[in-house]
Design an enzyme around this catalytic site. Structure first.
Site, short mmCIF file in Angstrom:
data_model
loop_
_atom_site.label_atom_id
_atom_site.label_comp_id
_atom_site.label_asym_id
_atom_site.label_seq_id
_atom_site.Cartn_x
_atom_site.Cartn_y
_atom_site.Cartn_z
N TYR A 268 -19.58 -5.57 3.43
CA TYR A 268 -20.24 -6.73 4.03
C TYR A 268 -21.61 -6.40 4.63
CZ TYR A 268 -15.65 -8.79 3.50
OH TYR A 268 -14.47 -9.24 2.98
N HIS B 48 -23.99 -13.23 6.19
CA HIS B 48 -23.08 -13.45 7.33
C HIS B 48 -23.20 -12.36 8.39
CE1 HIS B 48 -20.47 -16.72 8.04
NE2 HIS B 48 -19.34 -16.27 7.55
N ASN C 97 -13.95 -15.22 11.05
CA ASN C 97 -13.20 -16.42 11.44
C ASN C 97 -12.35 -16.23 12.68
OD1 ASN C 97 -14.39 -17.39 9.15
ND2 ASN C 97 -12.50 -17.69 8.02
N ASN D 175 -17.58 -20.92 11.10
CA ASN D 175 -16.22 -20.60 11.53
C ASN D 175 -16.16 -19.56 12.66
OD1 ASN D 175 -14.95 -22.43 9.85
ND2 ASN D 175 -14.89 -21.00 8.14
#
Length: 191
Positions: free
Chosen positions: A14, A19, A66, A113
């Protein structure tokens, strides 16, 4: 004391995704102020230090996006801090172009989220935030693929410039002047 949280997802796969801009800004703040963000506590990597005259805790939740509120809520509860006074959250924003920052005193989750989960765990929308633009979803695009995707080279350059604005905004906010942060750092970097 301020708790400064950068949102992102843990793990190499990631890194440098849209994000994870919150993690990127925390890493730059940590480097600038000599704060080691490696202590594993409260479902996060944290580091304690000072920005200007104020004590801070830099936080990179390790719960995945989340569930970020689990970590943030735990930290605020442990240190007996008020989210409306003592919390600053740095997150990506898909409604803003790359290179754009937006400072807010409070607000809704706006479909994010991570913010939604923080609101659920802190029971308020009234925490300060710095949003870093990552670009709008292309028509008929997939939101998950978009936010977990990486920037083009030109967008990456703009986003990295906006990180400096995000850091300056955090510094103003820690200094108690969110109005100055909003006046100076809402907008887009020069290309």
């Amino acid at each position: 004391m301020y708790v400064i949280v950068g949102l992102g997802n843990p793990g190499l796969k990631y890194e440098k995704t849209r994000h994870n801009v919150g993690f990127d800004v925390i890493d730059l703040l940590a480097e600038k102020y000599g704060i080691d963000v490696s202590e594993k506590k409260h479902k996060a990597l944290i580091g304690k230090g000072r920005i200007g005259g104020s004590p801070v805790i830099l936080v990179k939740p390790q719960t995945f996006m989340n569930l970020s509120g689990e970590s943030v809520g735990d930290i605020l509860h442990f240190y007996k801090l008020d989210p409306e006074e003592d919390l600053i959250v740095i997150s990506d924003d898909v409604t803003l172009d790359p290179g754009t920052t937006r400072v807010r005193r409070k607000g809704s989750a706006g479909g994010h989220n991570g913010l939604k989960n923080i609101i659920a765990h802190t029971h308020t929308e009234g925490f300060k935030r710095v949003k870093v633009g990552v670009g709008k979803l292309p028509p008929h695009g997939d939101m998950v693929a978009h936010v977990l995707g990486r920037f083009t080279e030109s967008d990456r350059k703009l986003v990295e410039k906006s990180y400096q604005r995000a850091i300056a905004a955090v510094e103003c906010m820690v200094d108690g002047d969110i109005e100055k942060a909003m006046n100076l750092y809402n907008g887009k970097v020069e290309e």
